[in-house]
Design a protein around this motif. Sequence first.
Motif, PDB file in Angstrom:
ATOM      1  N   ALA B  23       0.826  -1.202   0.000  1.00 55.54           N
ATOM      2  CA  ALA B  23       0.000   0.000   0.000  1.00 55.54           C
ATOM      3  C   ALA B  23       0.866   1.260   0.000  1.00 55.54           C
ATOM      4  CB  ALA B  23      -0.938   0.002   1.202  1.00 55.54           C
ATOM      5  N   GLN B  24       1.990   1.195   0.671  1.00 57.74           N
ATOM      6  CA  GLN B  24       2.803   2.405   0.824  1.00 57.74           C
ATOM      7  C   GLN B  24       3.724   2.663  -0.357  1.00 57.74           C
ATOM      8  OE1 GLN B  24       4.669   2.905   4.611  1.00 57.74           O
ATOM      9  NE2 GLN B  24       2.696   3.633   5.362  1.00 57.74           N
ATOM     10  N   ALA B 112      -1.329 -11.585   2.906  1.00 53.08           N
ATOM     11  CA  ALA B 112      -2.301 -11.015   3.830  1.00 53.08           C
ATOM     12  C   ALA B 112      -2.794  -9.671   3.318  1.00 53.08           C
ATOM     13  CB  ALA B 112      -1.678 -10.859   5.212  1.00 53.08           C
ATOM     14  N   HIS B 117      -7.952  -7.381  -0.938  1.00 50.93           N
ATOM     15  CA  HIS B 117      -8.405  -6.593  -2.086  1.00 50.93           C
ATOM     16  C   HIS B 117      -9.573  -7.226  -2.826  1.00 50.93           C
ATOM     17  CE1 HIS B 117      -4.870  -3.626  -2.729  1.00 50.93           C
ATOM     18  NE2 HIS B 117      -4.960  -3.961  -1.472  1.00 50.93           N
TER      19      HIS B 117
END
Lengths: 197, 197
Positions: B23-24, B112, B117
Motif C-alpha cells: 500500500a505504501q 495477507a 483486495h
Amino acid sequence: MAGDTRERLVRVARDLIHDSSFAQVSVEDICKEAGVHRGSLYHFFPSKERLGLAVLDANWAMMSALLDEAFGAEAPPLERIDRFVRGFGGMIVLMRERMGSTPDCPIGGLSAELSGHSAEMRAHATRILDAWAAHFSGAVREAQARGEVDTRLDPEETALRILAYLQGTALLARTYDRPELVEHARGGVRALLGTSL
Amino acid sequence: MAGDTRERLVRVARDLIHDSSFAQVSVEDICKEAGVHRGSLYHFFPSKERLGLAVLDANWAMMSALLDEAFGAEAPPLERIDRFVRGFGGMIVLMRERMGSTPDCPIGGLSAELSGHSAEMRAHATRILDAWAAHFSGAVREAQARGEVDTRLDPEETALRILAYLQGTALLARTYDRPELVEHARGGVRALLGTSL
DNA sequence: CTTCCACTTGACTGATCAGTCAACACCGTC
DNA sequence: GACGGTGTTGACTGATCAGTCAAGTGGAAG
C-alpha cells in the motif's frame, strides 16, 4: 455528546483498520463513519499516525484485560496460558462475527504496520509485545518450578515462540478467513511447551 | 533493454514492497526506481494490483526453489524440514542485509495484504499457502511412517502449525528488527513436531 | 522500402489524500 | 453579561495517487 468524540474516533478507526488496514483507511473514512468533521479529528490527534497509535493502545488495553483475566486467575500456570489462548481465539471469532471478515491480531498486525513509520512507533510496538510475552515467560517459569515444563526450555525464548505462533495463526486465519484456526491454537501452544494437552 | 522491462519492474516492486508495504509503495516510486515511465508499466500490467500479484508469484517462485532444494534432498524427512527452515532464515537475513531493515515473510505478508483486495487475490494466496504447507505435511507423514513423529499428530494440522509459527516468527523479526529470530526458528518447529532437536 | 507491432514516452485526468485554518458555538466561571 | 477554554465547522491547500492516451520509436518480417 461531550467528551466521547475522541473515544468514538478511536473505536471507529479500530473497526475500519481491522476490516482492512491502517494504510487503506483514510482520515475521511473515519470521520464520515464517526459523524465528525475532519478538523475535529485534528483537534484530538496531531496526525493520522498518532490516531493509529491511540488505536494500538486501545487494542492493548483490550488485550491486557484478557491477559489479566486469564493470568490473574487462581489456576496452575499452564491452565492460565490455556485460558488466555481460548480468550484470544474467542476475541477473534467475535470480531469476525461483528465485521464479516477475519481480522488480523489487533496488536501484531497494527504493530507491524505502524513500526515501519518511525523508530518511535517501533519502540512503542516492541514495548507492548514485550509486556505481552512477559505474561507467558512468567507462567513458563512457574510451570518449570512445579515440574510441569522441562527446565531446559528458556522461558523468554519459549514465550516469544508462543507469541510468534499466535501471531502467525491469526495471520493465516485472516488469509484463509477461518477464525476457528485461532480457537484451536491451544494444541500448538502446548506442543511448544512440550506438554501434551 | 528488450524484454527485461517487465522483469525489472517486478524485481524493483518486490524490493520496495518488502522495505515497507504494498500500500505504501506508489506506482510512481516503482517506475522511477526502475527507470521506466508510467505508461510503460501499464503496458505490462493492467493495474497495480496485478503487479502485486506478479510480485507474489515471483516470491513464490523463490520460495519454491528453496522448498525444492530442501525437500528434494536425499535426507530423512525431519532433516529436510530443518534444511528448509535454515534456508528460510538465511533468506530473511540476506534480505535484511540487502535492504537495511528486516522484511516480512515474502509470501505471508504480501498475501495477507493482497487478499484483502478481492476474492480472486485471496484464492491465489491460499493456493500458495496450501502448496507450501503440503511440503510440510508430506514430510510429517513420512516421519510418522519411520516412527520419528507421534502418529497421533494430524499431518495437515501440524503443517499449518509450522507455517503459522514461521509466519509469526517473521512478523516478530520484522517488528523487532531481529532477523536472527527466524534463523533460530528450528527449535520451535521441532517442538511443534514433538521431537527434540 | 513498407508495413506492422511490441514497446516507450510524457503529459494529462479526476479522484483522493493528509493536514490547515479562521470563524463559530457552547459551556461553566467570574 | 463579559470572558475564556473546549470543541466544532466546512471550505481550503497542495501533494500525490492510480490509471489513460495519442503520439511516437525501433526493429523484424514481408
